[in-house]
Scaffold this motif. Structure first.
Motif, PDB file in Angstrom:
ATOM      1  N   ARG A 127       0.816  -1.213   0.000  1.00  0.00           N
ATOM      2  CA  ARG A 127       0.000   0.000   0.000  1.00  0.00           C
ATOM      3  C   ARG A 127       0.844   1.255   0.000  1.00  0.00           C
ATOM      4  O   ARG A 127       0.328   2.362  -0.105  1.00  0.00           O
ATOM      5  CB  ARG A 127      -0.936   0.016   1.207  1.00  0.00           C
ATOM      6  CG  ARG A 127      -2.017  -1.056   1.170  1.00  0.00           C
ATOM      7  CD  ARG A 127      -3.097  -0.770   2.176  1.00  0.00           C
ATOM      8  NE  ARG A 127      -3.765   0.492   1.875  1.00  0.00           N
ATOM      9  CZ  ARG A 127      -4.653   1.076   2.673  1.00  0.00           C
ATOM     10  NH1 ARG A 127      -4.970   0.512   3.818  1.00  0.00           N
ATOM     11  NH2 ARG A 127      -5.219   2.210   2.329  1.00  0.00           N
ATOM     12  N   ARG A 128       2.157   1.120   0.155  1.00  0.00           N
ATOM     13  CA  ARG A 128       3.059   2.259   0.175  1.00  0.00           C
ATOM     14  C   ARG A 128       3.864   2.318  -1.117  1.00  0.00           C
ATOM     15  O   ARG A 128       3.930   1.347  -1.854  1.00  0.00           O
ATOM     16  CB  ARG A 128       4.000   2.167   1.378  1.00  0.00           C
ATOM     17  CG  ARG A 128       3.276   2.067   2.723  1.00  0.00           C
ATOM     18  CD  ARG A 128       4.262   1.872   3.857  1.00  0.00           C
ATOM     19  NE  ARG A 128       3.581   1.620   5.121  1.00  0.00           N
ATOM     20  CZ  ARG A 128       4.211   1.304   6.245  1.00  0.00           C
ATOM     21  NH1 ARG A 128       5.547   1.182   6.258  1.00  0.00           N
ATOM     22  NH2 ARG A 128       3.515   1.086   7.345  1.00  0.00           N
ATOM     23  N   SER A 129       4.468   3.455  -1.343  1.00  0.00           N
ATOM     24  CA  SER A 129       5.293   3.633  -2.535  1.00  0.00           C
ATOM     25  C   SER A 129       6.731   3.933  -2.157  1.00  0.00           C
ATOM     26  O   SER A 129       7.020   4.437  -1.060  1.00  0.00           O
ATOM     27  CB  SER A 129       4.750   4.786  -3.397  1.00  0.00           C
ATOM     28  OG  SER A 129       3.494   4.465  -3.934  1.00  0.00           O
ATOM     29  N   LEU A 130       7.636   3.611  -3.076  1.00  0.00           N
ATOM     30  CA  LEU A 130       9.039   3.996  -2.973  1.00  0.00           C
ATOM     31  C   LEU A 130       9.347   4.972  -4.099  1.00  0.00           C
ATOM     32  O   LEU A 130       8.731   4.924  -5.161  1.00  0.00           O
ATOM     33  CB  LEU A 130       9.942   2.764  -3.081  1.00  0.00           C
ATOM     34  CG  LEU A 130       9.788   1.706  -1.987  1.00  0.00           C
ATOM     35  CD1 LEU A 130      10.680   0.504  -2.288  1.00  0.00           C
ATOM     36  CD2 LEU A 130      10.119   2.283  -0.612  1.00  0.00           C
ATOM     37  N   TYR A 131      10.342   5.836  -3.874  1.00  0.00           N
ATOM     38  CA  TYR A 131      10.642   6.913  -4.812  1.00  0.00           C
ATOM     39  C   TYR A 131      12.117   6.849  -5.210  1.00  0.00           C
ATOM     40  O   TYR A 131      12.979   6.503  -4.394  1.00  0.00           O
ATOM     41  CB  TYR A 131      10.314   8.271  -4.185  1.00  0.00           C
ATOM     42  CG  TYR A 131       8.871   8.340  -3.739  1.00  0.00           C
ATOM     43  CD1 TYR A 131       7.876   8.756  -4.612  1.00  0.00           C
ATOM     44  CD2 TYR A 131       8.499   7.941  -2.459  1.00  0.00           C
ATOM     45  CE1 TYR A 131       6.547   8.788  -4.224  1.00  0.00           C
ATOM     46  CE2 TYR A 131       7.167   7.969  -2.061  1.00  0.00           C
ATOM     47  CZ  TYR A 131       6.200   8.392  -2.950  1.00  0.00           C
ATOM     48  OH  TYR A 131       4.879   8.409  -2.566  1.00  0.00           O
ATOM     49  N   ALA A 132      12.387   7.189  -6.476  1.00  0.00           N
ATOM     50  CA  ALA A 132      13.745   7.103  -6.997  1.00  0.00           C
ATOM     51  C   ALA A 132      14.629   8.155  -6.351  1.00  0.00           C
ATOM     52  O   ALA A 132      14.390   9.363  -6.470  1.00  0.00           O
ATOM     53  CB  ALA A 132      13.735   7.277  -8.509  1.00  0.00           C
ATOM     54  N   ALA A 133      15.674   7.701  -5.660  1.00  0.00           N
ATOM     55  CA  ALA A 133      16.550   8.616  -4.941  1.00  0.00           C
ATOM     56  C   ALA A 133      17.246   9.588  -5.887  1.00  0.00           C
ATOM     57  O   ALA A 133      17.468  10.758  -5.538  1.00  0.00           O
ATOM     58  CB  ALA A 133      17.580   7.822  -4.139  1.00  0.00           C
ATOM     59  N   ALA A 134      17.595   9.133  -7.091  1.00  0.00           N
ATOM     60  CA  ALA A 134      18.295  10.008  -8.034  1.00  0.00           C
ATOM     61  C   ALA A 134      17.412  11.170  -8.466  1.00  0.00           C
ATOM     62  O   ALA A 134      17.879  12.301  -8.612  1.00  0.00           O
ATOM     63  CB  ALA A 134      18.746   9.198  -9.253  1.00  0.00           C
ATOM     64  N   ASP A 135      16.115  10.891  -8.663  1.00  0.00           N
ATOM     65  CA  ASP A 135      15.196  11.964  -9.044  1.00  0.00           C
ATOM     66  C   ASP A 135      15.025  12.957  -7.908  1.00  0.00           C
ATOM     67  O   ASP A 135      14.956  14.174  -8.124  1.00  0.00           O
ATOM     68  CB  ASP A 135      13.841  11.378  -9.435  1.00  0.00           C
ATOM     69  CG  ASP A 135      13.893  10.584 -10.721  1.00  0.00           C
ATOM     70  OD1 ASP A 135      14.896  10.713 -11.448  1.00  0.00           O
ATOM     71  OD2 ASP A 135      12.935   9.839 -11.001  1.00  0.00           O
ATOM     72  N   VAL A 136      14.941  12.433  -6.681  1.00  0.00           N
ATOM     73  CA  VAL A 136      14.828  13.321  -5.516  1.00  0.00           C
ATOM     74  C   VAL A 136      16.074  14.189  -5.389  1.00  0.00           C
ATOM     75  O   VAL A 136      15.993  15.402  -5.149  1.00  0.00           O
ATOM     76  CB  VAL A 136      14.595  12.498  -4.236  1.00  0.00           C
ATOM     77  CG1 VAL A 136      14.682  13.383  -3.001  1.00  0.00           C
ATOM     78  CG2 VAL A 136      13.245  11.787  -4.294  1.00  0.00           C
ATOM     79  N   ALA A 137      17.251  13.571  -5.578  1.00  0.00           N
ATOM     80  CA  ALA A 137      18.494  14.325  -5.484  1.00  0.00           C
ATOM     81  C   ALA A 137      18.560  15.434  -6.529  1.00  0.00           C
ATOM     82  O   ALA A 137      19.004  16.553  -6.246  1.00  0.00           O
ATOM     83  CB  ALA A 137      19.681  13.383  -5.626  1.00  0.00           C
ATOM     84  N   ARG A 138      18.103  15.134  -7.746  1.00  0.00           N
ATOM     85  CA  ARG A 138      18.105  16.153  -8.796  1.00  0.00           C
ATOM     86  C   ARG A 138      17.209  17.326  -8.428  1.00  0.00           C
ATOM     87  O   ARG A 138      17.571  18.484  -8.625  1.00  0.00           O
ATOM     88  CB  ARG A 138      17.636  15.516 -10.113  1.00  0.00           C
ATOM     89  CG  ARG A 138      17.448  16.510 -11.243  1.00  0.00           C
ATOM     90  CD  ARG A 138      17.110  15.802 -12.553  1.00  0.00           C
ATOM     91  NE  ARG A 138      16.015  14.861 -12.401  1.00  0.00           N
ATOM     92  CZ  ARG A 138      14.732  15.227 -12.311  1.00  0.00           C
ATOM     93  NH1 ARG A 138      14.399  16.516 -12.342  1.00  0.00           N
ATOM     94  NH2 ARG A 138      13.787  14.325 -12.188  1.00  0.00           N
TER      95      ARG A 138
END
Length: 386
Positions: free
Chosen positions: A43-54
Motif C-alpha cells: 500500500r506504500r510507494s518507494l521513490y527514486a533517490a536520483a530523481d529526488v536528489a536532482r
C-alpha cells in the motif's frame, strides 16, 4: 538496480525535498520523480533517490511551473501507482500475499476483501438477493446489464466514505453473481456460479481458482479505463463498466481465437498446431496471454484441472510445437471445455474474475491513488489549413 537509482520511502523523500506530501505526489504525477509499489508494504510507494536528489538542486521550482515532463508523461502515457497487485520474481501477489497460494484454499469472497482492502469489516455480510434481478440471456450480457442499471442508480464514488464505498462494492459483486446464478441457496460465490453455469458441484473449485487467478493481470487498457473513470467521479458500477467494455474490445476477442483453437485441436492436436503456426507463427494460447514470461497462473490452474487425455494432449502438443508454455488464456479455454461451459465459457470466467480486480482498482484509485496525468500532443493540421 544501480545504486544511484535506489529507492527511498516517502518520509525520506519528503525530508530531503522539504515539501509537503501533495507536492511530492505532484512531482510523481508529472513524471519528475519515478515511483513504484513497496514490495514489503504494497500500500506504500518507494521513490527514486536520483530523481529526488536532482530536485534538491537548482531544479526545485514549483511543479506547476516546472520544465516539461519527462519519461512517461512526456510520451503521453499515464503513470499510475497501485497497491492492488504485484508481479515479482515469478510470483503474483495480491496486497502482499501470493495469489497462487490464495487460490489453493481461499474463497472468492476472501480474495475480494483482500484486493479491496476490506478485511476488517465484512462487506458481504447480510446481503440479500434483489427483488428484481436481471436474468436471461448470455452471461456477459447479464453482467453488463447489472452494471448499466447500477450506473443509473448509484452515487459518485466521491460521495461515499470509505466503509460505505466498500459495502457498495460487496453489494455490486453480489448482484452480478445473482444475475448469473439465478435463485437458489445463498452459498459461496463459486458454488452459486457453478449452479448458474451448470458446472458440476464437485468441480466448482475450478471456478473458484479461475476467478481468483483471473482477477488481476497488472496494468492494462481495462485497468486504465477503470481508474480514469473512478478518478473522474463515476459511480463504482460506471468505473467498472468502463473497464469491462474495454476488456470486451481488447481481450475477449483474442480469447475467442484460443477457444477456437481448442475446439479444432480436439480432433487433431498436431495438425491444429501446425496450421496455426503457419498462419500466425504460434498457436493461440501459448505465450501471448502471460503478463510476464514467468507468469505462474496457467500452470497453477491447469495443475488442479484433471484435464483428461484429450485436453491434456492439446496443451502438450501446443507446447511442443510452439516451444512456449501454455498461457492463462489457454488454461481458461481448457477449463471451460472440461466443465462444458459452452463457447463463451472462457470469456465468462475471465469477465467475472476481472470484475473483482477492476473493482479493486476503482477503490484503490479513489481511496489511495495518485492523480492520473497524461499529455496529448497535437499533430493535426495547422489552424487555417485547407
Amino acid at each position: 538496480m544501480d545504486e544511484d537509482r535506489r529507492w527511498i520511502d516517502r518520509r525520506e523523500a519528503l525530508t530531503r525535498l522539504g515539501v509537503k506530501a501533495q507536492t511530492l505526489y505532484a512531482y510523481v504525477s508529472r513524471g519528475r520523480i519515478a515511483a513504484r509499489p513497496d514490495p514489503a508494504h504494497p500500500r506504500r510507494s518507494l521513490y527514486a533517490a536520483a530523481d529526488v536528489a536532482r530536485l534538491c538542486g537548482a531544479d526545485t521550482q514549483d511543479a506547476a511551473t516546472a520544465r516539461p515532463a519527462q519519461g512517461a508523461a512526456a510520451r503521453g502515457e499515464a503513470d499510475l501507482t497501485s497497491s492492488v497487485s504485484l508481479f515479482a520474481g515469478g510470483r503474483l501477489f495480491y496486497r502482499g500475499l501470493d495469489a497462487i497460494q490464495l487460490a489453493e484454499q481461499a474463497t472468492v469472497e476472501d480474495v475480494a476483501r483482500r484486493l479491496w482492502d476490506a478485511r476488517p469489516d465484512d462487506c458481504f455480510a447480510g446481503l440479500k438477493p434483489r427483488i428484481d434481478p436481471i436474468v436471461g440471456g448470455a452471461t456477459r450480457r447479464r453482467i453488463l446489464a447489472v452494471l448499466g442499471r447500477r450506473l443509473t442508480e448509484d452515487r459518485s464514488m466521491r460521495a461515499h466514505d470509505v466503509p460505505s464505498l466498500k459495502r457498495e462494492a460487496g453489494a455490486l459483486l453480489n448482484e452480478v453473481v445473482d444475475s448469473v446464478s439465478g435463485p437458489g441457496p445463498r452459498l459461496y460465490f463459486h458454488q452459486r456460479l457453478a449452479r448458474g453455469l451448470k458446472a458440476p458441484e464437485r468441480d466448482s473449485h475450478l471456478l473458484r481458482r479461475a476467478l481468483i487467478l483471473g482477477a488481476e493481470a497488472g496494468l492494462s487498457d481495462a485497468v486504465l479505463a477503470t481508474r480514469t473513470a473512478a478518478a473522474g467521479g463515476a459511480p463504482l458500477a460506471g468505473a467498472v463498466l468502463a473497464g469491462l467494455t474495454t476488456l470486451e474490445g481488447s481481450v475477449l476477442g483474442a480469447l475467442d481465437d484460443v477457444v477456437a483453437y481448442v475446439g479444432e485441436a480436439r480432433r487433431d492436436p498436431e495438425e491444429a498446431a501446425r496450421r496455426w503456426i503457419a498462419l500466425r507463427g504460434s498457436p493461440p494460447g501459448f505465450g501471448g496471454w502471460n503478463v510476464t514470461p514467468d507468469d505462474p497462473r496457467a500452470a497453477a490452474l491447469l495443475k488442479a484441472a484433471d484435464l483428461g487425455d484429450e485436453l491434456a494432449a492439446i496443451r502438450a502438443e501446443g507446447e511442443r510445437a510452439s516451444g512456449r508454455k501454455a498461457d492463462f488464456g489457454l488454461a481458461l479455454a481448457l477449463i471451460s471445455r472440461r466443465l462444458e461451459l459452452g463457447p463463451t465459457g472462457a470469456g465468462d470466467l475471465l469477465m467475472l474474475g476481472r470484475l473483482i480486480g477492476l473493482i479493486a482498482h476503482a477503490l484503490d484509485q479513489v481511496i489511495d491513488g495518485s492523480p492520473i496525468r497524461a499529455r496529448m500532443r497535437y499533430v493535426g493540421p495547422e489552424p487555417g489549413a485547407n
